[in-house]
Write a protein that holds these residues in place. Structure first.
Motif, PDB file in Angstrom:
ATOM      1  N   TRP A 309       0.849  -1.191   0.000  1.00 21.38           N
ATOM      2  CA  TRP A 309       0.000   0.000   0.000  1.00 21.38           C
ATOM      3  C   TRP A 309       0.883   1.239   0.000  1.00 21.38           C
ATOM      4  O   TRP A 309       1.896   1.286   0.707  1.00 21.38           O
ATOM      5  CB  TRP A 309      -0.871   0.047   1.246  1.00 21.38           C
ATOM      6  N   THR A 310       0.516   2.271  -0.776  1.00 19.09           N
ATOM      7  CA  THR A 310       1.262   3.531  -0.752  1.00 19.09           C
ATOM      8  C   THR A 310       0.310   4.701  -0.590  1.00 19.09           C
ATOM      9  O   THR A 310      -0.813   4.695  -1.084  1.00 19.09           O
ATOM     10  CB  THR A 310       2.092   3.757  -2.036  1.00 19.09           C
ATOM     11  N   HIS A 311       0.770   5.734   0.142  1.00 16.26           N
ATOM     12  CA  HIS A 311       0.101   7.030   0.144  1.00 16.26           C
ATOM     13  C   HIS A 311       0.592   7.805  -1.076  1.00 16.26           C
ATOM     14  O   HIS A 311       1.788   7.720  -1.400  1.00 16.26           O
ATOM     15  CB  HIS A 311       0.469   7.836   1.394  1.00 16.26           C
ATOM     16  N   PRO A 312      -0.227   8.571  -1.771  1.00 14.93           N
ATOM     17  CA  PRO A 312      -1.641   8.761  -1.452  1.00 14.93           C
ATOM     18  C   PRO A 312      -2.604   7.957  -2.319  1.00 14.93           C
ATOM     19  O   PRO A 312      -3.808   8.123  -2.173  1.00 14.93           O
ATOM     20  CB  PRO A 312      -1.817  10.262  -1.774  1.00 14.93           C
ATOM     21  N   ASN A 313      -2.111   7.058  -3.218  1.00 21.92           N
ATOM     22  CA  ASN A 313      -3.070   6.649  -4.248  1.00 21.92           C
ATOM     23  C   ASN A 313      -2.947   5.233  -4.792  1.00 21.92           C
ATOM     24  O   ASN A 313      -3.396   4.977  -5.905  1.00 21.92           O
ATOM     25  CB  ASN A 313      -2.988   7.624  -5.433  1.00 21.92           C
ATOM     26  N   SER A 314      -2.379   4.279  -4.043  1.00 21.61           N
ATOM     27  CA  SER A 314      -2.290   2.954  -4.678  1.00 21.61           C
ATOM     28  C   SER A 314      -2.301   1.819  -3.674  1.00 21.61           C
ATOM     29  O   SER A 314      -2.017   1.985  -2.486  1.00 21.61           O
ATOM     30  CB  SER A 314      -1.024   2.860  -5.548  1.00 21.61           C
ATOM     31  N   TRP A 315      -2.644   0.640  -4.196  1.00 20.19           N
ATOM     32  CA  TRP A 315      -2.440  -0.627  -3.504  1.00 20.19           C
ATOM     33  C   TRP A 315      -2.192  -1.694  -4.561  1.00 20.19           C
ATOM     34  O   TRP A 315      -2.539  -1.539  -5.733  1.00 20.19           O
ATOM     35  CB  TRP A 315      -3.608  -0.985  -2.594  1.00 20.19           C
ATOM     36  N   HIS A 316      -1.545  -2.799  -4.147  1.00 21.35           N
ATOM     37  CA  HIS A 316      -1.069  -3.806  -5.091  1.00 21.35           C
ATOM     38  C   HIS A 316      -1.093  -5.176  -4.424  1.00 21.35           C
ATOM     39  O   HIS A 316      -0.859  -5.282  -3.224  1.00 21.35           O
ATOM     40  CB  HIS A 316       0.377  -3.512  -5.522  1.00 21.35           C
ATOM     41  N   HIS A 317      -1.327  -6.211  -5.237  1.00 23.21           N
ATOM     42  CA  HIS A 317      -1.305  -7.581  -4.744  1.00 23.21           C
ATOM     43  C   HIS A 317      -0.472  -8.445  -5.693  1.00 23.21           C
ATOM     44  O   HIS A 317      -0.735  -8.474  -6.902  1.00 23.21           O
ATOM     45  CB  HIS A 317      -2.719  -8.140  -4.618  1.00 23.21           C
ATOM     46  N   PHE A 318       0.515  -9.141  -5.125  1.00 28.80           N
ATOM     47  CA  PHE A 318       1.436  -9.969  -5.897  1.00 28.80           C
ATOM     48  C   PHE A 318       1.286 -11.424  -5.473  1.00 28.80           C
ATOM     49  O   PHE A 318       1.536 -11.767  -4.323  1.00 28.80           O
ATOM     50  CB  PHE A 318       2.886  -9.544  -5.649  1.00 28.80           C
ATOM     51  N   MET A 319       0.874 -12.282  -6.400  1.00 29.24           N
ATOM     52  CA  MET A 319       0.767 -13.707  -6.142  1.00 29.24           C
ATOM     53  C   MET A 319       1.831 -14.465  -6.934  1.00 29.24           C
ATOM     54  O   MET A 319       2.618 -13.867  -7.659  1.00 29.24           O
ATOM     55  CB  MET A 319      -0.638 -14.204  -6.498  1.00 29.24           C
ATOM     56  N   SER A 320       1.834 -15.776  -6.825  1.00 30.17           N
ATOM     57  CA  SER A 320       2.809 -16.578  -7.566  1.00 30.17           C
ATOM     58  C   SER A 320       2.552 -16.548  -9.059  1.00 30.17           C
ATOM     59  O   SER A 320       3.479 -16.732  -9.860  1.00 30.17           O
ATOM     60  CB  SER A 320       2.780 -18.029  -7.075  1.00 30.17           C
ATOM     61  N   ASP A 321       1.285 -16.304  -9.448  1.00 30.06           N
ATOM     62  CA  ASP A 321       0.907 -16.442 -10.866  1.00 30.06           C
ATOM     63  C   ASP A 321       0.471 -15.140 -11.522  1.00 30.06           C
ATOM     64  O   ASP A 321       0.468 -15.046 -12.745  1.00 30.06           O
ATOM     65  CB  ASP A 321      -0.243 -17.440 -10.990  1.00 30.06           C
ATOM     66  N   HIS A 322       0.060 -14.140 -10.744  1.00 32.80           N
ATOM     67  CA  HIS A 322      -0.343 -12.878 -11.346  1.00 32.80           C
ATOM     68  C   HIS A 322      -0.246 -11.742 -10.333  1.00 32.80           C
ATOM     69  O   HIS A 322      -0.062 -11.971  -9.130  1.00 32.80           O
ATOM     70  CB  HIS A 322      -1.749 -12.962 -11.960  1.00 32.80           C
ATOM     71  N   VAL A 324      -1.948  -7.743  -9.383  1.00 35.41           N
ATOM     72  CA  VAL A 324      -3.018  -6.771  -9.603  1.00 35.41           C
ATOM     73  C   VAL A 324      -2.580  -5.444  -8.988  1.00 35.41           C
ATOM     74  O   VAL A 324      -2.169  -5.395  -7.827  1.00 35.41           O
ATOM     75  CB  VAL A 324      -4.351  -7.207  -8.969  1.00 35.41           C
ATOM     76  N   THR A 325      -2.626  -4.367  -9.786  1.00 33.15           N
ATOM     77  CA  THR A 325      -2.248  -3.046  -9.291  1.00 33.15           C
ATOM     78  C   THR A 325      -3.442  -2.101  -9.408  1.00 33.15           C
ATOM     79  O   THR A 325      -4.282  -2.239 -10.297  1.00 33.15           O
ATOM     80  CB  THR A 325      -1.062  -2.449 -10.076  1.00 33.15           C
ATOM     81  N   PHE A 326      -3.487  -1.123  -8.505  1.00 31.37           N
ATOM     82  CA  PHE A 326      -4.599  -0.178  -8.438  1.00 31.37           C
ATOM     83  C   PHE A 326      -4.047   1.239  -8.299  1.00 31.37           C
ATOM     84  O   PHE A 326      -3.211   1.489  -7.430  1.00 31.37           O
ATOM     85  CB  PHE A 326      -5.507  -0.471  -7.245  1.00 31.37           C
ATOM     86  N   SER A 327      -4.529   2.141  -9.130  1.00 26.50           N
ATOM     87  CA  SER A 327      -4.150   3.545  -9.070  1.00 26.50           C
ATOM     88  C   SER A 327      -5.405   4.384  -8.908  1.00 26.50           C
ATOM     89  O   SER A 327      -6.389   4.188  -9.633  1.00 26.50           O
ATOM     90  CB  SER A 327      -3.412   3.952 -10.351  1.00 26.50           C
ATOM     91  N   VAL A 328      -5.379   5.330  -7.968  1.00 18.29           N
ATOM     92  CA  VAL A 328      -6.528   6.173  -7.657  1.00 18.29           C
ATOM     93  C   VAL A 328      -6.193   7.618  -8.026  1.00 18.29           C
ATOM     94  O   VAL A 328      -5.171   8.156  -7.582  1.00 18.29           O
ATOM     95  CB  VAL A 328      -6.874   6.079  -6.155  1.00 18.29           C
ATOM     96  N   LEU A 329      -7.048   8.233  -8.844  1.00 21.32           N
ATOM     97  CA  LEU A 329      -6.828   9.609  -9.269  1.00 21.32           C
ATOM     98  C   LEU A 329      -8.133  10.396  -9.147  1.00 21.32           C
ATOM     99  O   LEU A 329      -9.171   9.963  -9.656  1.00 21.32           O
ATOM    100  CB  LEU A 329      -6.334   9.651 -10.720  1.00 21.32           C
ATOM    101  N   PRO A 330      -8.102  11.552  -8.474  1.00 24.10           N
ATOM    102  CA  PRO A 330      -9.329  12.340  -8.315  1.00 24.10           C
ATOM    103  C   PRO A 330      -9.759  12.978  -9.627  1.00 24.10           C
ATOM    104  O   PRO A 330      -8.928  13.433 -10.418  1.00 24.10           O
ATOM    105  CB  PRO A 330      -8.933  13.403  -7.280  1.00 24.10           C
ATOM    106  N   ILE A 331     -11.074  13.005  -9.862  1.00 25.81           N
ATOM    107  CA  ILE A 331     -11.648  13.674 -11.026  1.00 25.81           C
ATOM    108  C   ILE A 331     -12.336  14.959 -10.593  1.00 25.81           C
ATOM    109  O   ILE A 331     -12.176  16.008 -11.216  1.00 25.81           O
ATOM    110  CB  ILE A 331     -12.649  12.747 -11.741  1.00 25.81           C
ATOM    111  N   SER A 332     -13.099  14.887  -9.531  1.00 35.25           N
ATOM    112  CA  SER A 332     -13.766  16.051  -8.948  1.00 35.25           C
ATOM    113  C   SER A 332     -13.931  15.770  -7.469  1.00 35.25           C
ATOM    114  O   SER A 332     -13.479  14.731  -6.968  1.00 35.25           O
ATOM    115  CB  SER A 332     -15.124  16.290  -9.618  1.00 35.25           C
ATOM    116  N   ALA A 333     -14.600  16.676  -6.758  1.00 31.78           N
ATOM    117  CA  ALA A 333     -14.766  16.477  -5.316  1.00 31.78           C
ATOM    118  C   ALA A 333     -15.526  15.202  -5.006  1.00 31.78           C
ATOM    119  O   ALA A 333     -15.319  14.592  -3.948  1.00 31.78           O
ATOM    120  CB  ALA A 333     -15.471  17.682  -4.696  1.00 31.78           C
TER     121      ALA A 333
END
Length: 424
Positions: A309-322, A324-333
């Motif tokens: 997990w990272t501030h301010p905008n991501s989390w990630h999961h690493f397995m043996s086979d794949h 998954v990454t997540f990026s969060v970006l604000p569009i409006s309030a």
């Protein structure tokens, strides 16, 4: 309209261990401040190396009003520039992903090389100095294949600590030899901080994530020991035993697994390798690998799930086979983009080694469920009856850590502004 002094008052009176006051979730002025003070000054996660596998590959990322061009050069290094021509300001690349040679503005043909240098500008006269009109650069850093950028003139130096800590955790999963199997973009109807707060706890998981809680135990994210019935006490005991047992086994195999928590850093982060339930192989409904082609040099599928997990905008999961990454970006309030990317081994063949449905089902459903919860939280924050509520010290300490980090960053921003005024 909220003035800077009004916002500073809200920042300074924030009560610890409680949710933020409503304006932090629905004020356009605070969203503008977030873009400037958080997303404009800190390292943010935006992409993965396999999105740029070859020279000339590029992606664009929108951070507030800023469009950023990220490019793989002939030397295989990643560079980042503001996606703005230095002639009359036209956007250079309008696609999310593309492949180019030089960077050519389609408006008047100004042309830049991979270093951002202006190399062609017709009709500007013999006295025109092209060296003064190169693209504006953006700090960029690939950490074991995860690409971070920073829009500030002086990027936080503690990204080095994150890199030193995390590269041994991530490197065995060999992102460089992965490919993008699938990506999705989901717009959540809520403030970006509600998206991040929701991610930082699993208090809500058992009642809302039937797919995710098949491979992942809610107990990995905290629990109240004095409220467990006999069955759940037994489940917790088994889970804690599996953590100790599996960490010893994984560490013996050269896979760092112990929790590292640095959430108070300017570049805040946390990681831990978590045991998975049942077959214990991957984030799938049957908890077996989604791809028969394991990552890196892995031969054992049961390597748990490394969470990062990272501030301010991501989390990630690493397995043996794949991965998954997540990026969060604000569009409006009250609108937030969540970009999810699934990676598999570059030699894995869809239909033979994996199917997209099995690979993506758990997190596709989880994302939709989280979007619903964020929407409800946003709607609640806009009601006159809303007031900050208490966090559970057992299941929501990382929500508090995120909010505390956020408030401190705003305080730092205000202090820097006041120091600049005093120095004038």
């Amino acid at each position: 309209m909220r003035s800077p002094s009004d916002i500073q008052t809200l920042v300074n009176r924030r009560e610890k261990n409680k949710s933020l006051e409503a304006p932090f979730y629905n004020s356009p002025e605070i969203l503008d401040l977030d873009i400037k003070a958080i997303f404009g000054k800190h390292w943010i996660f935006v992409a993965v190396d396999p999105e740029l596998p070859e020279p000339g590959d590029c992606v664009t990322v929108e951070v507030g009003n800023a469009s950023i061009l990220i490019l793989r050069g002939d030397d295989m290094e990643v560079r980042a520039f503001h996606n703005v021509c230095r002639h009359r300001g036209a956007r250079l690349i309008d696609e999310r992903t593309t492949t180019i040679g030089n960077i050519v503005c389609r408006y008047h043909g100004w042309t830049y090389n991979e270093d951002g240098d202006l190399i062609l500008a017709e009709h500007m006269g013999s006295g025109f100095d092209k060296s003064c009109h190169g693209l504006k650069t953006v700090h960029v850093r690939s950490i074991a294949g995860l690409i971070f950028i920073c829009l500030a003139e002086n990027a936080p130096a503690d990204i080095d600590e994150l890199a030193r800590t995390m590269e041994p955790y991530i490197a065995p999963h060999d992102i460089a030899n992965c490919k993008v199997a699938h990506s999705s973009e989901l717009i959540e109807e809520g403030n970006w901080k509600l998206t991040m707060e929701n991610n930082r706890e699993c208090y809500h998981c058992e009642g809302n994530h039937p797919q995710l809680t098949v491979p992942l135990s809610e107990f990995g994210f905290g629990f109240s020991p004095d409220e467990l019935d006999e069955r759940r006490s037994s489940d917790v005991k088994k889970y804690l035993e599996s953590v100790e047992r599996d960490h010893q086994r994984w560490e013996a195999c050269g896979l760092p697994s112990a929790e590292e928590e640095h959430l108070a850093n300017v570049t805040g982060f946390r990681t831990m390798r978590l045991p998975l339930s049942w077959e214990g192989e991957s984030h799938t409904l049957d908890t077996k690998v989604a791809s028969k082609k394991l990552l890196g040099s892995f031969t054992d599928a049961k390597l748990g799930g490394l969470s990062f997990w990272t501030h301010p905008n991501s989390w990630h999961h690493f397995m043996s086979d794949h991965i998954v990454t997540f990026s969060v970006l604000p569009i409006s309030a009250n609108r937030t983009l969540v970009r999810t990317t699934w990676l598999v081994h570059k030699d894995a063949i869809e239909g033979e080694d994996y199917t997209l449905d099995n690979l993506t089902q758990v997190w596709t459903m989880t994302n939709l469920q989280d979007a619903m919860l964020v929407r409800l939280a946003q709607l609640g924050s806009e009601q006159p009856a809303y007031e900050p509520g208490p966090y559970s010290t057992f299941t929501e300490p990382h929500v508090e850590a995120f909010c505390d980090w956020y408030i401190k960053r705003l305080q730092d921003h205000f202090a820097a502004d006041q120091a600049a005024i005093a120095a004038q």
